[in-house]
Design a protein around this motif. Structure first.
Motif, PDB file in Angstrom:
ATOM      1  N   VAL A  67      -8.719  56.729 -28.615  1.00  0.00           N
ATOM      2  CA  VAL A  67     -10.157  56.870 -29.028  1.00  0.00           C
ATOM      3  C   VAL A  67     -10.753  55.492 -28.862  1.00  0.00           C
ATOM      4  CG1 VAL A  67     -12.146  57.322 -30.612  1.00  0.00           C
ATOM      5  CG2 VAL A  67      -9.919  58.727 -30.463  1.00  0.00           C
ATOM      6  N   GLU A  68     -10.146  54.638 -29.782  1.00  0.00           N
ATOM      7  CA  GLU A  68     -10.477  53.130 -29.668  1.00  0.00           C
ATOM      8  C   GLU A  68      -9.843  52.462 -28.558  1.00  0.00           C
ATOM      9  OE1 GLU A  68     -12.413  51.740 -31.951  1.00  0.00           O
ATOM     10  OE2 GLU A  68     -12.687  53.417 -33.223  1.00  0.00           O
ATOM     11  N   VAL A  69     -10.483  51.221 -27.968  1.00  0.00           N
ATOM     12  CA  VAL A  69      -9.738  50.577 -27.137  1.00  0.00           C
ATOM     13  C   VAL A  69      -8.430  49.705 -27.723  1.00  0.00           C
ATOM     14  CG1 VAL A  69      -9.993  48.449 -25.489  1.00  0.00           C
ATOM     15  CG2 VAL A  69     -11.798  50.313 -25.811  1.00  0.00           C
ATOM     16  N   GLY A  70      -7.371  50.077 -27.212  1.00  0.00           N
ATOM     17  CA  GLY A  70      -6.084  49.603 -27.794  1.00  0.00           C
ATOM     18  C   GLY A  70      -5.876  48.126 -27.375  1.00  0.00           C
ATOM     19  N   ARG A  71      -5.199  47.074 -27.896  1.00  0.00           N
ATOM     20  CA  ARG A  71      -5.192  45.672 -27.594  1.00  0.00           C
ATOM     21  C   ARG A  71      -3.925  45.293 -27.774  1.00  0.00           C
ATOM     22  NH1 ARG A  71      -9.117  41.718 -27.773  1.00  0.00           N
ATOM     23  NH2 ARG A  71     -11.120  42.782 -27.890  1.00  0.00           N
ATOM     24  N   ALA A  72      -3.181  44.744 -26.720  1.00  0.00           N
ATOM     25  CA  ALA A  72      -2.023  44.134 -26.911  1.00  0.00           C
ATOM     26  C   ALA A  72      -1.991  42.958 -25.977  1.00  0.00           C
ATOM     27  CB  ALA A  72      -0.894  45.365 -26.446  1.00  0.00           C
ATOM     28  N   GLN A  73      -0.817  41.938 -26.313  1.00  0.00           N
ATOM     29  CA  GLN A  73      -0.585  40.999 -25.527  1.00  0.00           C
ATOM     30  C   GLN A  73       0.861  40.967 -25.131  1.00  0.00           C
ATOM     31  OE1 GLN A  73      -2.122  40.151 -28.495  1.00  0.00           O
ATOM     32  NE2 GLN A  73      -4.274  39.876 -27.196  1.00  0.00           N
ATOM     33  N   PHE A  74       1.129  40.547 -23.655  1.00  0.00           N
ATOM     34  CA  PHE A  74       2.348  40.245 -23.062  1.00  0.00           C
ATOM     35  C   PHE A  74       2.279  39.317 -21.923  1.00  0.00           C
ATOM     36  CE2 PHE A  74       3.019  41.962 -18.821  1.00  0.00           C
ATOM     37  CZ  PHE A  74       1.604  42.507 -18.538  1.00  0.00           C
ATOM     38  N   GLU A  75       3.476  38.618 -21.601  1.00  0.00           N
ATOM     39  CA  GLU A  75       3.500  37.514 -20.713  1.00  0.00           C
ATOM     40  C   GLU A  75       4.396  37.502 -19.561  1.00  0.00           C
ATOM     41  OE1 GLU A  75       4.389  33.725 -22.650  1.00  0.00           O
ATOM     42  OE2 GLU A  75       2.684  34.075 -24.129  1.00  0.00           O
ATOM     43  N   THR A  76       4.005  37.066 -18.414  1.00  0.00           N
ATOM     44  CA  THR A  76       4.849  37.115 -17.364  1.00  0.00           C
ATOM     45  C   THR A  76       5.090  35.722 -16.980  1.00  0.00           C
ATOM     46  OG1 THR A  76       3.103  37.146 -15.737  1.00  0.00           O
ATOM     47  CG2 THR A  76       4.107  39.168 -16.294  1.00  0.00           C
ATOM     48  N   GLU A  77       5.981  35.334 -15.893  1.00  0.00           N
ATOM     49  CA  GLU A  77       6.405  33.858 -15.542  1.00  0.00           C
ATOM     50  C   GLU A  77       5.289  33.100 -15.573  1.00  0.00           C
ATOM     51  OE1 GLU A  77       9.236  32.462 -14.076  1.00  0.00           O
ATOM     52  OE2 GLU A  77      10.142  34.022 -15.623  1.00  0.00           O
ATOM     53  N   THR A  78       3.974  33.612 -14.855  1.00  0.00           N
ATOM     54  CA  THR A  78       2.904  32.602 -14.954  1.00  0.00           C
ATOM     55  C   THR A  78       1.746  32.888 -15.640  1.00  0.00           C
ATOM     56  OG1 THR A  78       1.935  34.028 -12.965  1.00  0.00           O
ATOM     57  CG2 THR A  78       3.447  32.465 -12.317  1.00  0.00           C
ATOM     58  N   THR A  79       1.578  34.279 -16.559  1.00  0.00           N
ATOM     59  CA  THR A  79       0.280  34.557 -16.988  1.00  0.00           C
ATOM     60  C   THR A  79       0.525  35.318 -18.207  1.00  0.00           C
ATOM     61  OG1 THR A  79      -0.211  35.158 -14.752  1.00  0.00           O
ATOM     62  CG2 THR A  79      -1.838  36.040 -16.318  1.00  0.00           C
ATOM     63  N   ARG A  80      -0.497  34.752 -19.308  1.00  0.00           N
ATOM     64  CA  ARG A  80      -0.669  35.766 -20.530  1.00  0.00           C
ATOM     65  C   ARG A  80      -1.683  36.469 -20.315  1.00  0.00           C
ATOM     66  NH1 ARG A  80      -3.489  33.262 -24.670  1.00  0.00           N
ATOM     67  NH2 ARG A  80      -4.412  32.067 -23.279  1.00  0.00           N
ATOM     68  N   PHE A  81      -1.371  37.797 -20.731  1.00  0.00           N
ATOM     69  CA  PHE A  81      -2.403  39.261 -20.500  1.00  0.00           C
ATOM     70  C   PHE A  81      -2.647  39.435 -21.866  1.00  0.00           C
ATOM     71  CE2 PHE A  81       0.204  39.317 -16.455  1.00  0.00           C
ATOM     72  CZ  PHE A  81      -0.627  39.208 -15.451  1.00  0.00           C
ATOM     73  N   THR A  82      -3.627  39.938 -21.874  1.00  0.00           N
ATOM     74  CA  THR A  82      -4.351  40.593 -22.959  1.00  0.00           C
ATOM     75  C   THR A  82      -4.571  42.096 -22.286  1.00  0.00           C
ATOM     76  OG1 THR A  82      -5.478  38.854 -24.099  1.00  0.00           O
ATOM     77  CG2 THR A  82      -6.232  41.239 -24.640  1.00  0.00           C
ATOM     78  N   ILE A  83      -3.853  43.183 -22.993  1.00  0.00           N
ATOM     79  CA  ILE A  83      -4.242  44.446 -22.307  1.00  0.00           C
ATOM     80  C   ILE A  83      -5.152  45.231 -23.077  1.00  0.00           C
ATOM     81  CG2 ILE A  83      -3.141  46.847 -22.059  1.00  0.00           C
ATOM     82  CD1 ILE A  83      -0.556  45.367 -21.767  1.00  0.00           C
ATOM     83  N   LEU A  84      -6.091  45.761 -22.542  1.00  0.00           N
ATOM     84  CA  LEU A  84      -7.105  46.659 -23.139  1.00  0.00           C
ATOM     85  C   LEU A  84      -6.890  48.042 -22.598  1.00  0.00           C
ATOM     86  CD1 LEU A  84      -9.857  43.723 -22.192  1.00  0.00           C
ATOM     87  CD2 LEU A  84      -9.313  44.352 -24.643  1.00  0.00           C
TER      88      LEU A  84
END
Ligand code: GTP
Ligand code: MG
Length: 514
Positions: free
Chosen positions: A150-167
């Motif tokens: 229902v609500e946009v979920g948020r999370a973070q993860f990182e790969t070798e080169t990038t910090r991602f925020t998942i929506l």
């Protein structure tokens, strides 16, 4: 007119008409002129953050920070030097967005086996056995019981080169406004498509959210798409190349007609979000002998980030607020940089505020630049005096506030029997603003072939039309002309839960500037 033709008529970002271009940052080669123009007008002092030297521990004291040009201030995050990308997961209901998002967090080591076992049990108790991976992203009870985000979920993860925020956006049509808010904070999108027999078809058909989400994402500034063909493990698919090719061949013309440059801005890949196949490592040839492309993590790692200007005028649309030792506002920085100690305005109220602290993910930072999703603690304003849709803005060049603006609209699909004419009422979604609006005057209809205004006076228009009109809202809202700040000047109109038009702000009344 069939839907393909209608969308093809969506020439708002066609290469031939620079004035009508919605999305300059993903410009095709022919569109470079427009990109340059935007940079000239609004972003003169271009700085490439990547080329700045890596700074060690910041040595400036607080007072000095306030006095310096914020974009120059070194920053703790900067020293890590990983680029940051906001990724929205979009697609039809049950395509597997939350499952894929959850699997990413599991594969990147953020969820342990014990938690997964707990979710497996909880999902089983709710008769939703296969939803346990989605429970990582779907955190509230309603979402878990119904198996729907229902609500946009948020999370973070990182790969070798990038910090991602998942929506993680919801796919159900009732929650499209939440999806719009998620997509408006994103740089790139992961479009999740279910390959399961019948499911691809339902999402793709007229009225399905695969289509609506793609059109909205493009309008909201999501410049690149990874199209993941999911559920490849399902027994109706079984990693079939034929099924994968069928989906790709149907999606390509649709994506193209929605304004995506398929060669440059779109990448397809097969995955199983549930099993975690072709996600962190490439799929085993024993499972899928025909796939020679990248896995999802590799594809995410190699997506190019749009250039952002840390020296632009500060603009952060507010998506949420709460009380916590002062007033805290949340949002994504669309332009400029922010520092502890900065003096800013909350618009449209013109309320002067001081920045007490800036948080990026869980970290307190001294400075943050464009593209970051932030929480900012402010003094000088009460929480109840702020609404979502307000904009934290620079004092020197505040964001314009209006109750009326001129826009170019592309009508997608009106409700049955509806006529689009003066007096038409809809809900306007522009950055984080959601407001009732009324079309007060149709000014000109644009010929979709020549892109020129038609001579005939226009009283009403139908599906597929491109029309210039005046739009009014009841209270002051913050908007920008699309040509100045594309991200704050593009919008959608919705009626009774359906997206009926997309558009861009072309003109503001002369008295609008704050
Ligand atoms: P909404 O948030 O409601 O739009 O759905 P969603 O796209 O987040 O889908 P979700 O992750 O909740 O998954 C829906 C159903 O699809 C669940 O039963 C999942 O187990 C199933 N599913 C998701 N990914 C896969 C997959 O890769 N393979 C199989 N077989 N099932 C999957
Ligand atoms: Mg979901």
């Amino acid at each position: 007119m069939d839907i393909e033709a209608e969308i093809r008529a969506l020439q708002l970002d066609s290469a031939e008409d620079n004035n009508a271009t919605l999305i300059p940052e993903d410009a095709k080669p022919e569109e470079v002129e427009m990109t340059d123009k935007v940079e000239e007008e609004g972003m003169t002092d271009e700085v490439d953050t990547k080329s700045q030297p890596v700074q060690a521990e910041p040595k400036v004291k607080d007072k000095e920070v306030a006095d310096m040009d914020c974009a120059e201030v070194p920053d703790e995050m900067e020293s890590q030097k990983k680029r940051h990308l906001n990724v929205v997961f979009i697609g039809h209901v049950d395509a597997g967005k939350s499952t894929t998002g959850g699997q990413i967090l599991f594969l990147s080591g953020q969820v342990d086996d014990r938690t997964i076992q707990k979710y497996e049990k909880e999902a089983k108790d709710k008769s939703r056995e296969s939803w346990y991976m989605a429970y990582i992203m779907d955190t509230n009870e309603e979402e878990r019981v119904k198996g729907k985000t229902v609500e946009v979920g948020r999370a973070q993860f990182e790969t070798e080169t990038t910090r991602f925020t998942i929506l993680d956006a919801p796919g159900h049509k009732s929650y499209v406004p939440n999806m719009i808010s998620g997509a408006s904070q994103a740089d790139i999108g992961v479009l999740v498509i279910s390959a399961r027999k019948g499911e691809f078809e339902t999402g793709y058909e007229r009225g399905g959210q695969t289509r609506e989400h793609v059109q909205l994402a493009k309008t909201l500034g999501v410049s690149k798409l990874l199209v993941v063909v999911n559920k490849m493990d399902d027994h109706t698919v079984n990693w079939s190349k034929e099924r994968y090719d069928e989906i790709e061949s149907k999606m390509v013309p649709f994506l193209r007609s929605s304004g995506y440059n398929v060669k440059k801005d779109v990448q397809f890949l097969p995955i199983s979000g549930l099993v975690g196949t072709n996600m962190k490592t490439r799929v085993d040839k024993n499972i899928c002998p025909w796939w020679n492309g990248p896995c999802l993590f590799e594809a995410l790692d190699s997506v190019e980030v749009p250039v952002r200007d840390p020296k632009g005028s500060y603009r952060m649309p507010i998506i949420d607020k709460f009380k916590d030792m002062g007033t805290v506002v949340m949002g994504k920085v669309e332009s400029g940089s922010i520092c502890e100690g900065d003096s800013l305005l909350v618009m449209p109220n013109k309320a002067p505020v001081k920045v007490l602290a800036v948080y990026c993910d869980e970290d307190k930072v001294r400075r943050a630049g464009p593209g970051e999703n932030l929480r900012v603690r402010l003094s000088g304003i009460e929480e109840e005096d702020i609404s979502s849709g307000f904009v934290l803005s620079s004092v020197v060049k505040p964001i314009p506030t209006v109750t009326e603006f001129t826009a170019q609209l592309q009508i997608l699909e009106l409700l049955e029997n509806a006529i689009f004419t003066a007096g038409y009422k809809a809900v306007l979604h522009i950055h984080s603003v959601v407001e009732e609006c009324e079309i007060v005057e149709l000014l000109q209809q644009i010929d979709p072939k020549t892109k020129k205004p038609m001579k005939k006076k226009v009283l009403f228009v139908k599906n597929g039309a491109v029309v210039v009109c005046r739009i009014q809202v009841n209270s002051l809202i913050c908007v920008e002309k699309f040509s100045d700040f594309p991200q704050l000047g593009r919008f959608t109109l919705r009626t009774e839960g359906k997206t009926i038009a997309v558009g861009k702000v072309t003109d503001l009344p002369s008295r609008s500037s704050a």
